[in-house]
Design an enzyme around this catalytic site. Structure first.
Site, PDB file in Angstrom:
ATOM      1  N   HIS A   1     -80.597 -52.784   3.266  1.00 17.03           N
ATOM      2  CA  HIS A   1     -79.186 -53.170   4.026  1.00 17.03           C
ATOM      3  C   HIS A   1     -79.399 -54.399   4.709  1.00 17.03           C
ATOM      4  O   HIS A   1     -80.693 -54.995   5.045  1.00 17.03           O
ATOM      5  CB  HIS A   1     -79.020 -52.005   5.192  1.00 17.03           C
TER       6      HIS A   1
ATOM      7  N   HIS B   1     -78.283 -56.609   7.934  1.00 18.75           N
ATOM      8  CA  HIS B   1     -77.830 -56.480   9.288  1.00 18.75           C
ATOM      9  C   HIS B   1     -76.869 -57.794   9.341  1.00 18.75           C
ATOM     10  O   HIS B   1     -77.314 -58.949   9.059  1.00 18.75           O
ATOM     11  CB  HIS B   1     -79.048 -56.449  10.436  1.00 18.75           C
TER      12      HIS B   1
HETATM   13  P1  AMP Z   1     -84.124 -51.304   9.816  1.00 21.06           P
HETATM   14  O1  AMP Z   1     -84.771 -51.191  11.151  1.00 21.06           O
HETATM   15  O2  AMP Z   1     -83.810 -52.601   9.087  1.00 21.06           O
HETATM   16  O3  AMP Z   1     -84.431 -50.178   8.809  1.00 21.06           O
HETATM   17  O4  AMP Z   1     -82.510 -50.831  10.445  1.00 21.06           O
HETATM   18  C1  AMP Z   1     -82.035 -49.568  10.284  1.00 21.06           C
HETATM   19  C2  AMP Z   1     -80.926 -49.537  11.203  1.00 21.06           C
HETATM   20  O5  AMP Z   1     -80.058 -48.439  10.765  1.00 21.06           O
HETATM   21  C3  AMP Z   1     -81.384 -49.433  12.884  1.00 21.06           C
HETATM   22  O6  AMP Z   1     -80.512 -50.661  13.410  1.00 21.06           O
HETATM   23  C4  AMP Z   1     -80.508 -48.225  12.943  1.00 21.06           C
HETATM   24  O7  AMP Z   1     -79.891 -48.302  14.493  1.00 21.06           O
HETATM   25  C5  AMP Z   1     -79.487 -48.151  12.051  1.00 21.06           C
HETATM   26  N1  AMP Z   1     -78.866 -46.773  11.712  1.00 21.06           N
HETATM   27  C6  AMP Z   1     -79.702 -45.654  11.745  1.00 21.06           C
HETATM   28  N2  AMP Z   1     -78.913 -44.302  11.413  1.00 21.06           N
HETATM   29  C7  AMP Z   1     -77.966 -44.684  11.415  1.00 21.06           C
HETATM   30  C8  AMP Z   1     -76.578 -44.350  11.248  1.00 21.06           C
HETATM   31  N3  AMP Z   1     -76.400 -42.910  10.857  1.00 21.06           N
HETATM   32  N4  AMP Z   1     -75.271 -44.915  11.363  1.00 21.06           N
HETATM   33  C9  AMP Z   1     -75.427 -46.359  11.807  1.00 21.06           C
HETATM   34  N5  AMP Z   1     -76.514 -47.017  11.555  1.00 21.06           N
HETATM   35  C10 AMP Z   1     -77.645 -46.326  11.612  1.00 21.06           C
END
Ligand code: AMP
Ligand code: ZN
Length: 134
Positions: A100, A102
């Site tokens: 993903h 950001h």
């Molecule tokens: P990372 O730390 O790069 O793996 O980012 C994962 C991101 O996904 C974090 O910023 C979380 O807040 C976000 N996240 C986790 N679950 C969900 C969800 N169900 N909907 C939207 N964002 C999410």
């Protein structure tokens, strides 16, 4: 849940999300724990863990969508700038093992702290000699 992957479940519509953009290849939705207002995640619908197992062709189709969503957010929020962040591996803070991007909107006068330190020139020189690619 397919693969036990929460982002696959979001892409399949099994788990709800605050959708920002969707097409055949990607989905963009608001991060539920935002760094800043409008923090958005862009994912390919195909499951890949991170940058290193994503084919060049997949990345080549996703990055223009990241740009499209960022451009939209910049005017729709509006924000003054944005950071793109893409974490790979637990050590890098990756918590969801589905690649993903950001998009972190930034607002003038609202700092977000990424800490750096002054580099040691000798160390940098030695390191560059060790990691320089052919
Ligand atoms: P990372 O730390 O790069 O793996 O980012 C994962 C991101 O996904 C974090 O910023 C979380 O807040 C976000 N996240 C986790 N679950 C969900 C969800 N169900 N909907 C939207 N964002 C999410
Ligand atoms: Zn997945």
């Amino acid at each position: 849940m397919k693969n036990d992957c929460i982002f696959c479940a979001i892409a399949e519509g099994e788990i709800p999300s605050f959708k920002v953009y969707e097409d055949d290849e990607v989905l963009a939705y608001l991060d539920i724990n935002p760094f800043t207002k409008g923090h958005t995640l862009v994912i390919p619908k195909q499951h890949r863990t991170g940058l290193l197992d994503a084919e060049d062709s997949l990345l080549a189709s996703v990055l223009p969508k990241v740009k499209k969503v960022a451009a939209h957010l910049k005017s729709a929020l509006p924000c003054d700038g944005f950071n793109i962040l893409q974490n790979n591996g637990e050590a890098a803070g990756q918590t969801v093992r589905h690649i993903h991007f950001h998009i972190i909107p930034r607002y003038a006068g609202e700092p977000l702290v990424f800490e750096s330190h002054k580099g040691d020139m000798d160390e940098l020189k030695a390191l560059s000699e060790r990691v320089r690619m052919a």
